[in-house]
Design an enzyme around this catalytic site. Sequence first.
Site, short mmCIF file in Angstrom:
data_model
loop_
_atom_site.label_atom_id
_atom_site.label_comp_id
_atom_site.label_asym_id
_atom_site.label_seq_id
_atom_site.Cartn_x
_atom_site.Cartn_y
_atom_site.Cartn_z
N ASP A 186 60.58 -44.86 41.96
CA ASP A 186 61.86 -44.81 41.25
C ASP A 186 62.48 -46.20 41.19
O ASP A 186 63.56 -46.46 41.72
CB ASP A 186 62.83 -43.82 41.92
CG ASP A 186 63.18 -44.21 43.36
OD1 ASP A 186 64.27 -43.81 43.83
OD2 ASP A 186 62.38 -44.94 44.00
N ASP A 213 60.90 -50.66 45.11
CA ASP A 213 59.74 -50.08 44.42
C ASP A 213 59.02 -51.14 43.59
O ASP A 213 57.80 -51.21 43.55
CB ASP A 213 60.17 -48.97 43.46
CG ASP A 213 60.97 -47.86 44.12
OD1 ASP A 213 62.17 -48.08 44.40
OD2 ASP A 213 60.39 -46.79 44.38
N ASN A 215 66.61 -43.61 42.34
CA ASN A 215 67.59 -44.72 42.34
C ASN A 215 68.41 -44.73 41.04
O ASN A 215 69.56 -45.17 41.05
CB ASN A 215 66.86 -46.05 42.47
CG ASN A 215 66.40 -46.32 43.89
OD1 ASN A 215 67.14 -46.07 44.84
ND2 ASN A 215 65.18 -46.80 44.04
N THR A 258 57.16 -43.52 46.61
CA THR A 258 58.23 -44.33 47.20
C THR A 258 59.60 -43.94 46.64
O THR A 258 60.55 -44.72 46.68
CB THR A 258 57.98 -45.84 46.94
OG1 THR A 258 57.97 -46.06 45.51
CG2 THR A 258 56.67 -46.30 47.54
N PHE A 318 67.54 -41.31 51.79
CA PHE A 318 67.77 -41.05 50.36
C PHE A 318 66.64 -40.27 49.69
O PHE A 318 66.88 -39.27 49.01
CB PHE A 318 67.97 -42.38 49.62
CG PHE A 318 68.17 -42.24 48.14
CD1 PHE A 318 67.10 -42.32 47.28
CD2 PHE A 318 69.44 -41.99 47.62
CE1 PHE A 318 67.27 -42.18 45.90
CE2 PHE A 318 69.63 -41.86 46.24
CZ PHE A 318 68.53 -41.94 45.39
N ASN A 319 65.38 -40.71 49.82
CA ASN A 319 64.27 -40.07 49.10
C ASN A 319 64.09 -38.62 49.49
O ASN A 319 63.83 -37.76 48.64
CB ASN A 319 62.95 -40.82 49.35
CG ASN A 319 62.90 -42.14 48.60
OD1 ASN A 319 63.59 -42.35 47.61
ND2 ASN A 319 62.10 -43.07 49.11
O1 RIB Z 1 66.09 -44.87 51.36
C1 RIB Z 1 65.39 -45.90 50.74
C2 RIB Z 1 64.53 -45.38 49.62
O2 RIB Z 1 65.35 -44.79 48.61
C3 RIB Z 1 63.75 -46.47 48.90
O3 RIB Z 1 62.56 -45.93 48.41
C4 RIB Z 1 64.65 -46.84 47.77
O4 RIB Z 1 63.93 -47.42 46.68
C5 RIB Z 1 65.19 -45.49 47.38
O5 RIB Z 1 64.22 -44.84 46.57
CA CA Z 2 62.11 -46.10 46.00
#
Ligand code: RIB
Ligand code: CA
Length: 314
Positions: free
Chosen positions: A15, A20, A44, A129, A170-171
């Site tokens: 993303d 990335d 993102n 990722t 986050f991911n």
């Molecule tokens: O928490 C960090 C992750 O979330 C990374 O992969 C960043 O690019 C976002 O996707």
């Molecule tokens: Ca990412």
Amino acid sequence: MLPAGTKRKIIMDCDPGHDDAVAILMAARHPSLELLGITTVRGNQTIEKTTRNALHVCQWLGIEVPVCQGMSRPIVRDPPPVEDRLHGDSGLDGPEFPPLKKQADRRHGVDFIIDTLLSAAGQITLVPTGPLTNIAMAIRKEPAILEKIEEIVLMGGCYQLGNVTPAAEFNIHADAEAAHIVFTCGRPVSMMGLDITRKALCLPAVIERMEKIENRAARLFAGMMRYFSMTQKRVFGWEGGPLHDPTCIAYLIDPSCIEQKSMYTEIDIRSEQSYGRTNCDYFSLRKEPHNSRVAVNIDVEKFWDIVEQCIGLY
Ligand code: RIB
Ligand code: CA
């Protein structure tokens, strides 16, 4: 381990997103890896923007692989806010990209993952990722791909502090149901979590070191990292942006840069306060079979050496 000289086949699912983008840069040229394609996912930024950013990075660096747009939203919940605080409105603010000529492949990202795995002679490593929506959808749509997956090397989760809630990274938080599918799919999962990625801070001295390489990859790296470090300082107070996603590629290139611990990891998809938490059973309290190898330390010096080596390949 592959025989010497054999390239490890990978598909990146991402993303972009500044980190990335660096991971793509590293994966595309290293002699030990064969990047078969890039699939994009909402994370993102919106799917349109993450796809456009992947195309921009490939065009700037002359990376001739298919870029396939994937899922535009999580499997179950409404899309969470995009991470424009860190990546900007475009999702890759900072560099001035030339007009985009490279076009996305017509195939959907999920179908590209399925078709590429099923048609491969051997196994392929998946390197997500971003949120795990595409990977989970591919597994559910065509379970026959599972035996073709060598390993899933993902950036996501944490067994300590989250970054989008106190509990969650986050991911994983962006699509915890998808993460549950991935962590229970039965294939080897290597988790590069915040616990180690936060140690890979792209400090000003690192940007200056890479800029000295003086090629197109170095210029892109510096342009992206100057923006990313500025936003990371503004939001988290750090002196440099943590290069989360490139830790996956560094691990593939030289596994000795990452220390891993085999654990049972469970994704919290039920609670609200801790939704998206990777509950990593560090002390094996649950007596469950281990389903993941969780990164517990990183050799930061070796990591930056690998990044420098990859930039120098352009
Ligand atoms: O928490 C960090 C992750 O979330 C990374 O992969 C960043 O690019 C976002 O996707
Ligand atoms: Ca990412």
